[in-house]
Design an enzyme around this catalytic site. Structure first.
Site, mmCIF file in Angstrom:
data_model
loop_
_atom_site.group_PDB
_atom_site.id
_atom_site.type_symbol
_atom_site.label_atom_id
_atom_site.label_comp_id
_atom_site.label_asym_id
_atom_site.label_seq_id
_atom_site.Cartn_x
_atom_site.Cartn_y
_atom_site.Cartn_z
ATOM 1 N N ASP A 107 0.819 -1.214 0.000
ATOM 2 C CA ASP A 107 0.000 0.000 0.000
ATOM 3 C C ASP A 107 0.850 1.259 0.000
ATOM 4 O OD1 ASP A 107 0.769 -0.662 2.689
ATOM 5 O OD2 ASP A 107 -0.728 0.749 3.452
ATOM 6 N N GLU A 156 -0.117 -1.052 5.647
ATOM 7 C CA GLU A 156 0.954 -0.590 6.544
ATOM 8 C C GLU A 156 0.807 0.879 6.891
ATOM 9 O OE1 GLU A 156 4.831 1.150 7.735
ATOM 10 O OE2 GLU A 156 3.631 1.613 5.951
#
Length: 354
Positions: free
Chosen positions: A73, A127
């Site tokens: 991400d 994350e």
């Protein structure tokens, strides 16, 4: 049909392909699909998936196992996609944090079929958001056997330098109380915001330590990061809260860190808001020493908190190592020197061969 990743592309070009498939936190699905499909096509790794986290493992019976991990991400796109190449620089969201590292990991998975140590490749989701959504944390809770290893490399951007372990972090609220009153008759009240003055003075006078852990120097810090109080422009506030962040060396437990903060603010009401442990670098272990020798440079301490702490909690020493200047992470002008991507792949390839 979804995007098909070409793991034969040079790492900088693969980085661009990964970045152009936007994957802000919570929307990693299409990229995770593409990563899973690319890894399943290899044949020499077994592949598992949990949500939008993809794990691929060799099973060669080696004496040691290492992990290479990176998150899929990014923070939201800010008009900085698609990527563009300008000479030796690749511009765009994710080029630094951290699809350059992901590209290197995918290239190694594809092109190092017989490493000297067995390897677990982890590409995980969420994350960049709150910790309870973190894909690596979810796998550590639900499938800890997937992460069993002797050493781990988290490919966060470090400008291709080894950053060992990380500091721990906790936040507390220092609560102050007073007596509410009309501000025109202020003497009938007790101002809770004014009572925060001595708290701020203690912070200003505080001298943070530098603690050496496994040969690396970790700078601690204790700082106010927020203050709130008051309900209206004509009311003496009866409550005030100073939020304080403590960054502590990985030689301290979370309990020890909280005890220290409570001592600093002895006499005040201190409430724990959140906490995360640090991680020792473990550079005294042979597998870690071999990594440092292979990639070169002088290791330094990681000043911020990273997911290496999740490996440390599993008993796996870990370091941060990847392409990209961490000071450009999340910036609108995010960009990476392609030479760093190439250097990381070359060095890690040599390390996996030893």
């Amino acid at each position: 049909m979804g995007t098909v990743l070409d793991l034969d592309l040079p790492a900088p070009e693969l980085t661009a392909q990964l970045c152009d498939l936007a994957s802000p936190s919570g929307a990693e699905g299409p990229l995770a699909d593409a990563v899973e499909a690319a890894l399943r096509s290899l044949g020499h790794v077994t592949v598992d998936r949990d949500g939008d986290t993809v794990v691929a493992r060799t099973a060669l019976g080696r004496a040691t196992r290492v992990v290479l991990a990176g998150h899929l991400d990014t923070v939201p796109v800010a008009g900085n996609l698609p990527t563009r190449r300008d000479g030796g620089v690749l511009w765009g969201r994710g080029t630094v944090d951290m699809k350059g590292g992901v590209a290197v990991g995918l290239r190694l998975a594809a092109h190092v079929p017989a490493p000297a140590s067995d390897v677990t490749y982890v590409f995980y989701d969420n994350e960049e958001v709150e910790a309870d959504r973190n894909g690596l944390g979810r796998v550590a809770r639900d499938h800890p056997d997937w992460l069993t290893a002797d050493f781990a490399v988290l490919m966060e951007p470090t400008s291709a330098a080894v950053e060992g372990g990380c500091n721990g972090t906790l936040r507390v609220a220092v609560e102050l109380t007073g007596v509410a009153a009309h501000s025109a008759r202020w003497w009938r009240g007790s101002n809770a915001i004014h009572a925060a003055g001595p708290v701020l003075q203690r912070l200003a006078a505080y001298e943070p330590a530098t603690v050496t852990v496994d040969g690396l120097d970790y700078r601690e810090g204790l700082n106010a990061v927020g203050i709130s109080g008051g309900i209206a422009g004509n009311v003496i506030p009866d409550r005030c809260q100073v939020t304080v962040n403590y960054r502590f060396a990985p030689s301290h437990t979370e309990a020890e860190a909280l005890d220290h903060v409570q001592q600093v603010f002895d006499g005040y009401d201190v409430r724990l808001l959140d906490s995360a442990p640090g991680a020792r670098p473990g550079l005294d272990r042979p597998v870690a020493a071999a990594f440092v020798a292979a990639v070169g440079g002088e290791p330094r301490a990681k000043v911020g908190w990273t997911d290496v702490a999740r490996f440390d909690a599993l008993g796996v020493p870990a370091v941060n190592y990847g392409p990209g200047d961490p000071q450009l992470a999340h910036a609108d002008d995010e960009r990476v020197d392609v030479a760093e991507i190439e250097a990381c792949e070359s060095r890690l390839r040599a390390w996996l061969a030893t």
